[in-house]
Design an enzyme around this catalytic site. Structure first.
Site: not given
Ligand code: TYM
Length: 341
Positions: A121, A205, A208
């Site tokens: 990032k 992957k 967003k």
């Molecule tokens: P974020 O917002 O990037 O993504 C949300 C969830 O979607 C999953 N994800 C995917 N799964 C499969 N294929 C993909 N291409 C893909 N892109 C995203 C992510 O693994 C996530 O589960 N750091 C986390 C948010 C967070 C969090 C937490 C999660 C903050 N605090 C505590 C669990 C527990 C994040 O950026 O997710």
């Protein structure tokens, strides 16, 4: 770090979160939100909209508000029952920030320096990245451990952050001689959809932040857009093989097969048995039809919910009060353990 025995005795509890950074996509749905829906019937669940994580990179304030409600809408539209599971936004419970600070003092620079997400990032110019982006994983550990969550459903890209959370919990428990105060939370990653890849490049992957909208299926896409994106998805001219071994080196084909498998609750092998010998001219329309069938009801429900922001705000506010009630005694204990007066 060596793995001590997890002798935590508290109740089982699920915590997970999604960032309100726009372009919620099929990967977020298959890798995370869909799992949340299933888990709410098995354990106590807390699902957060992590707006404090979102601002580690610039967010327009007006957009951030709208996107926070959009994630809340997606949770409910996908089938999370706000009466059963707790749905709230992170900034509404100040304990996240307080515990994150304490964890900043537990985590080591070396640990955070190893985080691949920061490297991805921050890009080439690390000096210009926010400090928040660097300490993002300690806030994530705080999210989870503030509720002593034992299970964390996430996509594969969050695995390293979950390992760090366990390291922080272990170091806290050991250094403060707190016994098994914090659980060592278990990531729930496995299963089809844990790593959905870009429709334009099978080696990166679905994300967003990909500048190409054709790379992902957004949860806000209508049926025509979904069909168009699948039609334009990069593939190869070969017919589909009979076994997964035959997909070796065909990353885009493998991705489409696993999306089909995840959406239809089947294994990739099973999907290949049905489509072996067929080309993408046959497979893509079938996948588009399946994707539309599964996603359109969610999209329609999201639109309906988003038309009533006051309703969504009430869900978040009620959820925040429930979350706070769980977090407060944990944070009180942490402060006592650390030695705060
Ligand atoms: P974020 O917002 O990037 O993504 C949300 C969830 O979607 C999953 N994800 C995917 N799964 C499969 N294929 C993909 N291409 C893909 N892109 C995203 C992510 O693994 C996530 O589960 N750091 C986390 C948010 C967070 C969090 C937490 C999660 C903050 N605090 C505590 C669990 C527990 C994040 O950026 O997710």
């Amino acid at each position: 770090m060596s793995e001590p025995q997890n002798i935590y005795q508290g109740p089982e509890r699920v915590f997970s979160g999604v960032q309100p950074t726009g372009n919620l996509h099929l990967g977020n749905y298959l890798g995370a939100i869909r799992k949340f829906v299933a888990l709410q019937n098995e354990m106590e669940c807390i699902f957060c909209v992590v707006d404090m994580h979102a601002i580690t990179q610039w967010q327009d304030p007006k957009e951030l508000r709208a996107q926070t409600l959009e994630i809340a809408a997606a949770y409910v539209a996908a089938g999370i029952d706000p009466e059963k599971a707790v749905i709230f936004h992170q900034s509404a419970v100040s304990g996240h920030a307080e515990l994150a600070w304490i964890f900043n003092c537990v985590a080591r620079m070396g640990w955070l320096n190893r985080m691949t997400q920061f490297k991805d990032k921050a890009g080439k110019d690390k000096e210009r990245a926010s400090v928040g982006l660097f300490v993002y994983p300690s806030l994530m550990a705080a999210d989870i451990l503030l509720y002593k969550a034992t299970h964390v459903p996430v996509g594969e890209d969050q695995k390293q952050h979950l390992e760090l959370t366990r390291d922080i919990a272990t170091k806290f428990n050991n250094e403060f001689d707190a016994g098994p105060f914090f659980p060592l939370p278990e990531p729930l990653i496995k299963g089809a959809g844990a790593r959905v890849m870009s429709l334009r490049d099978g080696s990166s992957k679905m994300s967003k932040s990909d500048p190409s909208d054709l790379s992902r299926i957004n949860l806000t896409d209508d049926a025509d857009t979904i069909a168009k994106k699948i039609k334009k998805a990069r593939t190869d001219p070969e017919p589909l093989p009979e076994t997964m071994a035959g997909l070796e080196g065909r990353l885009e084909a493998e991705n489409l097969i696993s999306i089909y498998a995840a959406l239809s609750d089947r294994t990739s092998e099973d999907v290949l048995t049905e489509y072996a010998g067929q080309g993408f001219g046959v497979f893509k329309p079938a996948l588009a039809e399946l994707a539309v069938e599964k996603l359109s009801p969610i999209t329609a429900e999201m639109r309906k919910l988003q038309a009533d922001p006051a309703f969504l705000e009430t869900i978040l506010k009620t959820g925040a009060a429930r979350a706070e009630a769980i977090a407060t005694p944990v944070l009180d204990d942490v402060k006592r353990i650390v030695g705060f007066l």
